[in-house]
Design a protein around this motif. Structure first.
Motif, PDB file in Angstrom:
ATOM      1  N   THR A 119       0.854  -1.188   0.000  1.00 44.48           N
ATOM      2  CA  THR A 119       0.000   0.000   0.000  1.00 44.48           C
ATOM      3  C   THR A 119       0.888   1.236   0.000  1.00 44.48           C
ATOM      4  O   THR A 119       1.353   1.682   1.034  1.00 44.48           O
ATOM      5  N   THR A 120       1.133   1.787  -1.170  1.00 46.15           N
ATOM      6  CA  THR A 120       2.024   2.938  -1.286  1.00 46.15           C
ATOM      7  C   THR A 120       1.286   4.247  -1.510  1.00 46.15           C
ATOM      8  O   THR A 120       1.903   5.309  -1.514  1.00 46.15           O
ATOM      9  N   VAL A 121      -0.034   4.201  -1.737  1.00 48.33           N
ATOM     10  CA  VAL A 121      -0.833   5.425  -1.820  1.00 48.33           C
ATOM     11  C   VAL A 121      -1.491   5.608  -0.464  1.00 48.33           C
ATOM     12  O   VAL A 121      -2.413   4.872  -0.100  1.00 48.33           O
ATOM     13  N   ARG A 122      -1.001   6.577   0.314  1.00 44.64           N
ATOM     14  CA  ARG A 122      -1.455   6.736   1.693  1.00 44.64           C
ATOM     15  C   ARG A 122      -2.176   8.064   1.923  1.00 44.64           C
ATOM     16  O   ARG A 122      -2.978   8.179   2.836  1.00 44.64           O
ATOM     17  N   ALA A 123      -1.870   9.071   1.115  1.00 44.39           N
ATOM     18  CA  ALA A 123      -2.546  10.357   1.278  1.00 44.39           C
ATOM     19  C   ALA A 123      -3.985  10.245   0.796  1.00 44.39           C
ATOM     20  O   ALA A 123      -4.329   9.413  -0.052  1.00 44.39           O
ATOM     21  N   GLU A 124      -4.847  11.089   1.343  1.00 41.12           N
ATOM     22  CA  GLU A 124      -6.251  11.078   0.946  1.00 41.12           C
ATOM     23  C   GLU A 124      -6.374  11.380  -0.543  1.00 41.12           C
ATOM     24  O   GLU A 124      -5.725  12.282  -1.077  1.00 41.12           O
ATOM     25  N   GLN A 125      -7.226  10.625  -1.229  1.00 48.85           N
ATOM     26  CA  GLN A 125      -7.377  10.731  -2.675  1.00 48.85           C
ATOM     27  C   GLN A 125      -8.771  11.226  -3.047  1.00 48.85           C
ATOM     28  O   GLN A 125      -9.745  10.968  -2.331  1.00 48.85           O
ATOM     29  N   PRO A 126      -8.891  11.930  -4.175  1.00 51.19           N
ATOM     30  CA  PRO A 126     -10.244  12.240  -4.671  1.00 51.19           C
ATOM     31  C   PRO A 126     -10.963  10.957  -5.036  1.00 51.19           C
ATOM     32  O   PRO A 126     -10.328   9.956  -5.404  1.00 51.19           O
ATOM     33  N   ASP A 127     -12.273  10.952  -4.924  1.00 51.06           N
ATOM     34  CA  ASP A 127     -13.035   9.759  -5.266  1.00 51.06           C
ATOM     35  C   ASP A 127     -12.764   9.361  -6.714  1.00 51.06           C
ATOM     36  O   ASP A 127     -12.746  10.209  -7.620  1.00 51.06           O
ATOM     37  N   ALA A 160      -3.548  -9.235 -14.300  1.00 56.46           N
ATOM     38  CA  ALA A 160      -3.696 -10.618 -13.865  1.00 56.46           C
ATOM     39  C   ALA A 160      -3.645 -10.677 -12.337  1.00 56.46           C
ATOM     40  O   ALA A 160      -2.775 -10.048 -11.717  1.00 56.46           O
ATOM     41  N   PRO A 161      -4.560 -11.408 -11.715  1.00 56.72           N
ATOM     42  CA  PRO A 161      -4.586 -11.488 -10.251  1.00 56.72           C
ATOM     43  C   PRO A 161      -3.252 -11.933  -9.664  1.00 56.72           C
ATOM     44  O   PRO A 161      -2.595 -12.836 -10.187  1.00 56.72           O
ATOM     45  N   GLY A 162      -2.885 -11.270  -8.572  1.00 58.24           N
ATOM     46  CA  GLY A 162      -1.684 -11.643  -7.842  1.00 58.24           C
ATOM     47  C   GLY A 162      -0.414 -10.967  -8.296  1.00 58.24           C
ATOM     48  O   GLY A 162       0.613 -11.060  -7.611  1.00 58.24           O
ATOM     49  N   THR A 163      -0.432 -10.288  -9.444  1.00 62.81           N
ATOM     50  CA  THR A 163       0.755  -9.559  -9.876  1.00 62.81           C
ATOM     51  C   THR A 163       0.918  -8.295  -9.024  1.00 62.81           C
ATOM     52  O   THR A 163      -0.021  -7.838  -8.369  1.00 62.81           O
ATOM     53  N   TYR A 164       2.122  -7.724  -9.060  1.00 60.72           N
ATOM     54  CA  TYR A 164       2.351  -6.524  -8.269  1.00 60.72           C
ATOM     55  C   TYR A 164       1.384  -5.419  -8.679  1.00 60.72           C
ATOM     56  O   TYR A 164       0.790  -4.748  -7.823  1.00 60.72           O
ATOM     57  N   ALA A 165       1.196  -5.218  -9.984  1.00 58.21           N
ATOM     58  CA  ALA A 165       0.312  -4.148 -10.455  1.00 58.21           C
ATOM     59  C   ALA A 165      -1.124  -4.389  -9.992  1.00 58.21           C
ATOM     60  O   ALA A 165      -1.846  -3.448  -9.642  1.00 58.21           O
ATOM     61  N   TRP A 166      -1.571  -5.647 -10.005  1.00 54.55           N
ATOM     62  CA  TRP A 166      -2.916  -5.980  -9.522  1.00 54.55           C
ATOM     63  C   TRP A 166      -3.056  -5.605  -8.056  1.00 54.55           C
ATOM     64  O   TRP A 166      -4.041  -4.967  -7.662  1.00 54.55           O
ATOM     65  N   TRP A 167      -2.099  -5.975  -7.242  1.00 58.30           N
ATOM     66  CA  TRP A 167      -2.164  -5.644  -5.822  1.00 58.30           C
ATOM     67  C   TRP A 167      -2.152  -4.136  -5.595  1.00 58.30           C
ATOM     68  O   TRP A 167      -2.791  -3.633  -4.661  1.00 58.30           O
ATOM     69  N   GLN A 168      -1.445  -3.375  -6.443  1.00 57.38           N
ATOM     70  CA  GLN A 168      -1.414  -1.923  -6.270  1.00 57.38           C
ATOM     71  C   GLN A 168      -2.804  -1.311  -6.415  1.00 57.38           C
ATOM     72  O   GLN A 168      -3.199  -0.444  -5.629  1.00 57.38           O
ATOM     73  N   VAL A 169      -3.560  -1.765  -7.406  1.00 62.04           N
ATOM     74  CA  VAL A 169      -4.912  -1.236  -7.588  1.00 62.04           C
ATOM     75  C   VAL A 169      -5.844  -1.773  -6.502  1.00 62.04           C
ATOM     76  O   VAL A 169      -6.663  -1.035  -5.941  1.00 62.04           O
ATOM     77  N   VAL A 170      -5.703  -3.047  -6.173  1.00 62.39           N
ATOM     78  CA  VAL A 170      -6.574  -3.669  -5.171  1.00 62.39           C
ATOM     79  C   VAL A 170      -6.350  -3.060  -3.783  1.00 62.39           C
ATOM     80  O   VAL A 170      -7.309  -2.753  -3.062  1.00 62.39           O
ATOM     81  N   THR A 171      -5.088  -2.858  -3.383  1.00 59.38           N
ATOM     82  CA  THR A 171      -4.840  -2.277  -2.059  1.00 59.38           C
ATOM     83  C   THR A 171      -5.335  -0.837  -1.987  1.00 59.38           C
ATOM     84  O   THR A 171      -5.794  -0.389  -0.934  1.00 59.38           O
ATOM     85  N   LEU A 172      -5.263  -0.105  -3.100  1.00 60.00           N
ATOM     86  CA  LEU A 172      -5.804   1.251  -3.111  1.00 60.00           C
ATOM     87  C   LEU A 172      -7.292   1.225  -2.786  1.00 60.00           C
ATOM     88  O   LEU A 172      -7.788   2.012  -1.970  1.00 60.00           O
ATOM     89  N   SER A 173      -8.025   0.290  -3.411  1.00 60.21           N
ATOM     90  CA  SER A 173      -9.459   0.198  -3.160  1.00 60.21           C
ATOM     91  C   SER A 173      -9.762  -0.342  -1.766  1.00 60.21           C
ATOM     92  O   SER A 173     -10.717   0.091  -1.118  1.00 60.21           O
ATOM     93  N   LEU A 174      -8.948  -1.264  -1.273  1.00 60.38           N
ATOM     94  CA  LEU A 174      -9.161  -1.820   0.065  1.00 60.38           C
ATOM     95  C   LEU A 174      -8.904  -0.804   1.171  1.00 60.38           C
ATOM     96  O   LEU A 174      -9.593  -0.807   2.192  1.00 60.38           O
TER      97      LEU A 174
END
Length: 424
Positions: A137-145, A153-167
């Protein structure tokens, strides 16, 4: 799908902050909270049958901290499956009927909170890199909606980057597309209000090539590129279609995490970022034409300066990432040629949608430069399609003689792998 928990309620983690964000997957609009939680062994290597199964595994980890390696079956061959079993993982295929398990010969204690990623395998066989939700989780500052498209592809680093942002961030909604939806993703995105999308340069080039008009109908306010070398041509093409969007490119990998983020619309990053030490931020260096990163987001056991294997070129006030060290450099009669630099010249031609540059054995010289290209579809007013000779002359006007491609083959479709890369 079996709905249960892998641990007692007392050992569960707090619900992530983005638990009520909307998640669209398989045509259904859900939330993270409403996703089922599968029963998983601990530690588990989960091979997800579809995007929704991958998301349920991610939510299960976020709530219970189960040691998890998440992938698709196509990225785990028989040798890798054996390797995972020998490493003490229970390997399970997760589908609508639950988890189908293969137990390790020598079970081991789990490491709570550990997430494992498989590298892309660009330097050989994929290897495991350890992370946690926190280091991913490298995006920590508050973001606009935003409503984000996730094509990875599930499980790749790029996939986790988008998924952790949403989580982890309220207001960061998610629209996930399956591999069979990639050709028509702009239609899916427009239907669900996607206004932010992340993809490789190949992903964006392929979309522009197939249906630029459909892409233009997606109301994108944030466009992100990463995973491959990002050249000026693709940045300029996206700016032409989306003049008011913020266009960012990110350098990230399983080993060093997200290390470079650039928003200024130019390829590469400013040279004055090199060797700049700032608490909590990666330090970037160049050694022997190789990018070296010291990052707080590195994988487990990888502290300190990490040689990335990526070749860089310092040009005026920018540091350009041109490709992998083991494949970017072509030796032509003793003169070194960067395949990435030649590729950048080719994709700078207005009629070239995509290019791949490699070396081929040649008498006397040892190697010669060759290329494959995909041409942009002809539009109204186009005076003609360039032939091989015209493209060679284009390169000769901008490159030294030894770097000019001697053969250029025209393909009819932009090749893409499951990782959304073209092996460039």
């Amino acid at each position: 799908m079996t709905v249960a928990t892998a641990r007692s309620a007392a050992s569960a983690h707090p619900e992530p902050a983005g638990v009520d964000n909307r998640v669209v997957v398989g045509g259904a609009a859900l939330t993270w909270r409403s996703l089922p939680t599968p029963t998983l062994p601990d530690p588990a290597a989960v091979l997800a049958h579809s995007a929704v199964h991958a998301l349920t595994a991610a939510r299960q980890h976020a709530v219970h901290g189960t040691e998890l390696l998440l992938s698709t079956a196509s990225r785990v061959d028989a040798a890798m499956r054996t390797e995972l079993l020998e490493a003490g993982f229970t390997v399970g295929v997760l589908d609508d009927d639950g988890v189908h398990l293969s137990a390790p010969a020598r079970p081991r204690a789990a490491e709570p909170g550990r997430l494992w990623l498989l590298t892309s395998g660009s330097t050989g066989r994929p290897k495991r890199v350890g992370h946690t939700l926190d280091t991913l989780t490298t995006v920590r500052a508050e973001q606009p909606d935003r409503t984000w498209l996730c094509p990875y592809a599930p499980g790749t680093y790029a996939w986790w980057q988008v998924v952790t942002l949403s989580l982890t961030q309220p207001g960061q909604h998610l629209v996930v597309v399956e591999p069979d939806e990639l050709d028509d993703w702009p239609t899916v995105a427009a239907a669900h209000g996607v206004d932010a999308a992340s993809g490789t340069p190949t992903f964006w080039r392929r979309t522009l090539y197939r249906d630029a008009a459909a892409l233009a109908r997606v109301p994108l306010r944030q466009i992100t590129l990463g995973g491959e070398p990002v050249d000026q041509a693709i940045l300029d093409q996206l700016r032409e279609v989306f003049p008011t969007a913020r266009i960012s490119w990110i350098y990230a990998s399983s080993e060093v995490g997200a290390s470079i983020v650039v928003h200024d619309g130019r390829a590469g990053f400013p040279v004055d970022w090199l060797d700049r030490e700032t608490p909590g931020r990666p330090t970037l260096s160049v050694r022997d034409d190789e990018l070296v990163v010291t990052s707080p987001y590195h994988g487990a056991g990888l502290a300190g300066p990490i040689r990335t294997g990526d070749r860089v070129q310092v040009l005026d006030d920018r540091v350009l990432i041109t490709g992998r060290l083991d494949s970017d450099e072509i030796n032509v009669g003793g003169s070194k040629v960067s395949a990435g630099v030649v590729r950048g010249v080719l994709t700078g031609h207005p009629a070239v949608a995509w290019a791949r540059v490699t070396g081929r054995r040649a008498p006397v010289l040892g190697r010669m430069v060759v290329a494959e290209v995909v041409l942009t579809p002809a539009g109204p007013g186009d005076t003609g399609v360039p032939d091989e000779g015209a493209l060679v002359r284009w390169c000769a006007d901008q490159l030294p003689e030894h770097a000019v491609p001697r053969r250029i083959r025209v393909l009819t479709e932009i090749p893409v792998k499951e990782t959304l890369k073209s092996d460039v």
